[in-house]
Design a protein around this motif. Structure first.
Motif, PDB file in Angstrom:
ATOM      1  N   GLY A 103       9.848  -8.778  -5.227  1.00 40.05           N
ATOM      2  CA  GLY A 103      10.598  -7.529  -5.321  1.00 40.05           C
ATOM      3  C   GLY A 103      10.560  -6.856  -6.683  1.00 40.05           C
ATOM      4  N   ARG A 104       9.507  -7.013  -7.440  1.00 35.90           N
ATOM      5  CA  ARG A 104       9.422  -6.386  -8.767  1.00 35.90           C
ATOM      6  C   ARG A 104       9.145  -4.897  -8.658  1.00 35.90           C
ATOM      7  N   PHE A 105       9.788  -4.147  -9.552  1.00 37.57           N
ATOM      8  CA  PHE A 105       9.496  -2.716  -9.717  1.00 37.57           C
ATOM      9  C   PHE A 105       8.903  -2.535 -11.102  1.00 37.57           C
ATOM     10  N   ILE A 106       7.791  -1.813 -11.176  1.00 38.29           N
ATOM     11  CA  ILE A 106       7.079  -1.620 -12.437  1.00 38.29           C
ATOM     12  C   ILE A 106       6.938  -0.120 -12.680  1.00 38.29           C
ATOM     13  N   GLY A 107       7.478   0.354 -13.791  1.00 39.83           N
ATOM     14  CA  GLY A 107       7.351   1.763 -14.186  1.00 39.83           C
ATOM     15  C   GLY A 107       6.731   1.841 -15.574  1.00 39.83           C
ATOM     16  N   MET A 108       5.564   2.463 -15.698  1.00 39.79           N
ATOM     17  CA  MET A 108       4.812   2.462 -16.956  1.00 39.79           C
ATOM     18  C   MET A 108       4.301   3.857 -17.316  1.00 39.79           C
ATOM     19  N   VAL A 109       4.112   4.085 -18.620  1.00 41.98           N
ATOM     20  CA  VAL A 109       3.540   5.328 -19.152  1.00 41.98           C
ATOM     21  C   VAL A 109       2.541   4.947 -20.237  1.00 41.98           C
ATOM     22  N   GLY A 110       1.398   5.644 -20.284  1.00 38.33           N
ATOM     23  CA  GLY A 110       0.436   5.375 -21.346  1.00 38.33           C
ATOM     24  C   GLY A 110      -0.882   6.100 -21.150  1.00 38.33           C
ATOM     25  N   PRO A 111      -1.751   6.045 -22.156  1.00 43.90           N
ATOM     26  CA  PRO A 111      -3.037   6.742 -22.091  1.00 43.90           C
ATOM     27  C   PRO A 111      -4.091   5.935 -21.326  1.00 43.90           C
ATOM     28  N   ARG A 112      -5.061   6.676 -20.792  1.00 40.64           N
ATOM     29  CA  ARG A 112      -6.223   6.064 -20.131  1.00 40.64           C
ATOM     30  C   ARG A 112      -7.467   6.823 -20.578  1.00 40.64           C
ATOM     31  N   PHE A 113      -8.504   6.094 -20.915  1.00 42.45           N
ATOM     32  CA  PHE A 113      -9.745   6.686 -21.403  1.00 42.45           C
ATOM     33  C   PHE A 113     -10.865   6.433 -20.406  1.00 42.45           C
ATOM     34  N   ARG A 114     -11.779   7.406 -20.288  1.00 39.99           N
ATOM     35  CA  ARG A 114     -12.895   7.317 -19.344  1.00 39.99           C
ATOM     36  C   ARG A 114     -14.224   7.386 -20.086  1.00 39.99           C
ATOM     37  N   THR A 115     -15.226   6.717 -19.519  1.00 37.70           N
ATOM     38  CA  THR A 115     -16.567   6.815 -20.069  1.00 37.70           C
ATOM     39  C   THR A 115     -17.232   8.077 -19.555  1.00 37.70           C
ATOM     40  N   TRP A 116     -18.337   8.432 -20.192  1.00 38.50           N
ATOM     41  CA  TRP A 116     -19.126   9.563 -19.719  1.00 38.50           C
ATOM     42  C   TRP A 116     -19.943   9.118 -18.525  1.00 38.50           C
ATOM     43  N   GLY A 117     -20.104   9.977 -17.563  1.00 39.22           N
ATOM     44  CA  GLY A 117     -20.921   9.666 -16.403  1.00 39.22           C
ATOM     45  C   GLY A 117     -20.516  10.484 -15.198  1.00 39.22           C
ATOM     46  N   TRP A 118     -21.358  10.492 -14.214  1.00 40.97           N
ATOM     47  CA  TRP A 118     -21.061  11.160 -12.972  1.00 40.97           C
ATOM     48  C   TRP A 118     -21.889  10.531 -11.892  1.00 40.97           C
TER      49      TRP A 118
END
Length: 188
Positions: A103-118
């Motif tokens: 029954g855990r609740f997880i609330g998070m905030v933070g940055p995410r980085f992406r690589t170049w590509g398609w």
């Protein structure tokens, strides 16, 4: 001899006339609505800024047994993530997830980085926030590093399909929850 000179003259006239036909191509136009000038050197279809909303689900395994009075359930989780895109390579995420086993609740905030590509990009991020562990443990501050991969689909790369791994680490005890999941989202 006369025949060879006629053949050489015909080939020379074709070589001179061929580049002249290429100059007759129509120039590109840009008189349509804004950001509609695709083809002929207009704008690209990139949607580098905006907001995306995605649904997350998958497996969640606690490295410690939940307390006896905690809810018991399958080793699964569901959640959602709201992302504010600063560019194609960076976003700020706010996510929430519920783990059925314990029954855990997880609330998070933070940055995410992406690589170049398609169309395939790899992601890495670090989120921090609250982890609510029921009954005996209570509210804990925690961090959650993230590794994943996303496939961008749709006419303007606005549909996101992803796979990711998040270890949710509560500071001060409570045991780590390992989440391996999938996500589907839409970028507005």
């Amino acid at each position: 001899m006369k025949r060879h000179s006629r053949l050489c003259g015909a080939l020379l006239s074709l070589a001179v006339a061929a580049p002249l036909t290429a100059a007759a191509q129509e120039r590109g136009r840009t008189d349509g609505p804004e950001e509609s000038e695709y083809g002929k050197g207009g704008y690209s279809g990139s949607n580098s800024q905006g907001v995306s909303l995605q649904l997350d689900w998958g497996a969640a395994i606690n490295d410690r047994e939940p307390p006896e009075d905690a809810p018991s359930g399958p080793p699964l989780y569901v959640g959602a993530t709201l992302s504010l895109w600063g560019a194609d390579w960076f976003s700020l995420d706010a996510s929430a997830a519920y783990v059925f086993d314990g029954g855990r609740f997880i609330g998070m905030v933070g940055p995410r980085f992406r690589t170049w590509g398609w169309p395939l990009v790899f992601t890495a991020g670090l989120r921090a926030g609250a982890i609510v562990i029921p009954e005996a443990e209570g509210l804990r501050f925690g961090i959650s590093p993230q590794l994943g991969a996303e496939v961008l689909m749709g006419h303007r790369d606005n549909i996101l399909l992803g796979l990711n791994y998040n270890p949710d680490i509560p500071i001060g005890g409570g045991g780590v929850t390992h989440r391996l999941g999938m996500s589907i989202g839409y970028r507005f």
